[in-house]
Write a protein that holds these residues in place. Structure first.
Motif, PDB file in Angstrom:
ATOM      1  N   ASN A 216      50.353  50.914  42.682  1.00 29.05           N
ATOM      2  CA  ASN A 216      49.593  50.246  41.622  1.00 29.05           C
ATOM      3  C   ASN A 216      50.132  50.578  40.236  1.00 29.05           C
ATOM      4  OD1 ASN A 216      47.775  48.889  43.329  1.00 29.05           O
ATOM      5  ND2 ASN A 216      46.497  50.712  43.516  1.00 29.05           N
ATOM      6  N   PRO A 239      35.805  43.524  36.748  1.00 28.96           N
ATOM      7  CA  PRO A 239      36.588  43.683  37.984  1.00 28.96           C
ATOM      8  C   PRO A 239      37.299  42.405  38.412  1.00 28.96           C
ATOM      9  CG  PRO A 239      34.458  44.743  38.215  1.00 28.96           C
ATOM     10  CD  PRO A 239      34.425  43.988  36.919  1.00 28.96           C
ATOM     11  N   GLU A 240      36.635  41.250  38.256  1.00 33.09           N
ATOM     12  CA  GLU A 240      37.257  39.996  38.687  1.00 33.09           C
ATOM     13  C   GLU A 240      38.450  39.621  37.811  1.00 33.09           C
ATOM     14  OE1 GLU A 240      33.313  38.947  36.516  1.00 33.09           O
ATOM     15  OE2 GLU A 240      34.068  40.442  37.944  1.00 33.09           O
ATOM     16  N   LYS A 243      41.325  41.845  38.959  1.00 34.55           N
ATOM     17  CA  LYS A 243      41.828  41.358  40.241  1.00 34.55           C
ATOM     18  C   LYS A 243      42.652  40.097  40.059  1.00 34.55           C
ATOM     19  CE  LYS A 243      40.372  40.191  44.937  1.00 34.55           C
ATOM     20  NZ  LYS A 243      39.213  40.044  45.865  1.00 34.55           N
ATOM     21  N   ASP A 244      42.233  39.247  39.153  1.00 38.16           N
ATOM     22  CA  ASP A 244      42.951  37.992  38.928  1.00 38.16           C
ATOM     23  C   ASP A 244      44.338  38.239  38.315  1.00 38.16           C
ATOM     24  OD1 ASP A 244      43.046  35.044  38.769  1.00 38.16           O
ATOM     25  OD2 ASP A 244      43.053  35.410  36.598  1.00 38.16           O
ATOM     26  N   GLN A 247      45.823  41.740  40.909  1.00 37.41           N
ATOM     27  CA  GLN A 247      45.556  41.764  42.348  1.00 37.41           C
ATOM     28  C   GLN A 247      45.238  43.171  42.841  1.00 37.41           C
ATOM     29  OE1 GLN A 247      48.534  39.753  41.301  1.00 37.41           O
ATOM     30  NE2 GLN A 247      46.781  38.388  40.982  1.00 37.41           N
ATOM     31  N   MET A 248      44.370  43.861  42.091  1.00 34.53           N
ATOM     32  CA  MET A 248      43.900  45.184  42.530  1.00 34.53           C
ATOM     33  C   MET A 248      42.469  45.383  42.065  1.00 34.53           C
ATOM     34  SD  MET A 248      45.808  47.865  39.883  1.00 34.53           S
ATOM     35  CE  MET A 248      47.434  47.178  40.142  1.00 34.53           C
ATOM     36  N   SER A 249      41.773  46.312  42.685  1.00 36.01           N
ATOM     37  CA  SER A 249      40.392  46.599  42.310  1.00 36.01           C
ATOM     38  C   SER A 249      40.350  47.344  40.983  1.00 36.01           C
ATOM     39  CB  SER A 249      39.715  47.443  43.388  1.00 36.01           C
ATOM     40  OG  SER A 249      40.278  48.742  43.428  1.00 36.01           O
ATOM     41  N   LYS A 250      39.171  47.338  40.369  1.00 39.27           N
ATOM     42  CA  LYS A 250      39.015  48.046  39.105  1.00 39.27           C
ATOM     43  C   LYS A 250      39.222  49.551  39.308  1.00 39.27           C
ATOM     44  CE  LYS A 250      36.124  48.459  35.008  1.00 39.27           C
ATOM     45  NZ  LYS A 250      34.952  47.932  34.269  1.00 39.27           N
TER      46      LYS A 250
END
Length: 277
Positions: A216, A239-240, A243-244, A247-250
């Protein structure tokens, strides 16, 4: 106090027929034999010397540089074996003794062995042991994941190489992560990849840099390099959105950013993340 098996900085207090007498701050004295006396000196000069026991078991100061000191690991050559144990070359006139009970397996003349030098409290002598694991402790770790560490290659196993970490802990480099030839006693640089249950430490070779840290972090660095060194995200970003963009979580984002910040590869400002030039 004069420390056996270590370098000591002592003061010349008098010259005698056998050599110079040196003293510490507590007036403890030790002889520096004539063969080690410098060409030029003055009384009250300070000298850095190594302290060990000579062939008559007397405390003596020397200017020789040993290959190993007390409480250290080193790869040493076996010069001779007897019914009592092995004698190792550690760069001193008197060889370093390794008792049979301290040999992981029987030493042979001419062989090289990774050993630990310690003070035997019963005899007050410096001795060596090739049973190095007993001098390592993973109970209370002094390292964390992604830390850069100093390594000594200990021994090979079916799944990789066992290593000594910072002269304190034991660790493992899996075969899949080894891309160079390694021999017993090699000194290497590595990174703590993972700490598993039971404080088992997984190591990868290399020095700190984002490509050695985690995927990451590499993703974030790649984005920064492709976008003029700027990423319009912070720990307040939704978070979204993270991710957008990445392409990873917060959670993964914050961990990777923290790692890069710790390594001084990025700056975190109100408007986002900036690549350090």
């Amino acid at each position: 106090m004069i420390h056996l098996g270590e370098y000591n900085t002592l003061t010349i207090i008098r010259e005698t027929e056998p050599g110079l007498f040196l003293s510490d701050e507590d007036d403890n004295e030790v002889l520096l034999p004539n063969r080690y006396v410098p060409n030029e000196f003055k009384i009250w000069d300070k000298l850095e010397v190594f302290i060990y026991l000579d062939n008559q078991e007397r405390l003596v100061a020397v200017t020789d540089k040993p290959y190993i000191q007390r409480d250290e690991f080193a790869l040493l050559r076996c010069n001779e074996t007897t019914k009592h144990g092995a004698f190792l070359d550690w760069g001193m006139v008197k060889e370093l003794f390794c008792p049979f009970k301290e040999q992981a397996y029987d030493m042979i003349k001419g062989g090289w062995y990774l050993v630990y030098c310690y003070l035997d409290e019963e005899t007050n002598r410096l001795v060596a042991s090739s049973k190095t694991n007993q001098f390592l402790d993973n109970k209370d770790l002094t390292v964390a994941e992604y830390d850069e560490v100093d390594l000594i290659a200990s021994h090979k196993s079916d799944i990789g190489w066992n290593v000594i970490i910072n002269k304190i802990h034991s660790g493992l480099i899996y075969t899949d992560n080894i891309f160079q030839d390694i021999s017993v006693g090699d000194k290497l640089k590595g990174i703590v990849k993972k700490i598993r249950p039971g404080n088992k430490i997984d190591i990868i070779l290399g020095q700190v840099g984002y490509r050695n840290i985690e995927p990451n972090a590499e993703i974030i660095m790649g984005y920064l390099q492709d976008n003029n060194g700027f990423l319009n995200l912070t720990d307040k970003s939704k978070p979204e959105v993270i991710k957008d963009v990445l392409q990873m979580s917060k959670k993964s984002f914050k961990k990777a950013v923290g790692t890069l910040y710790k390594q001084k590869l990025i700056e975190i400002k109100e408007d986002g993340i900036h690549l350090v030039n």
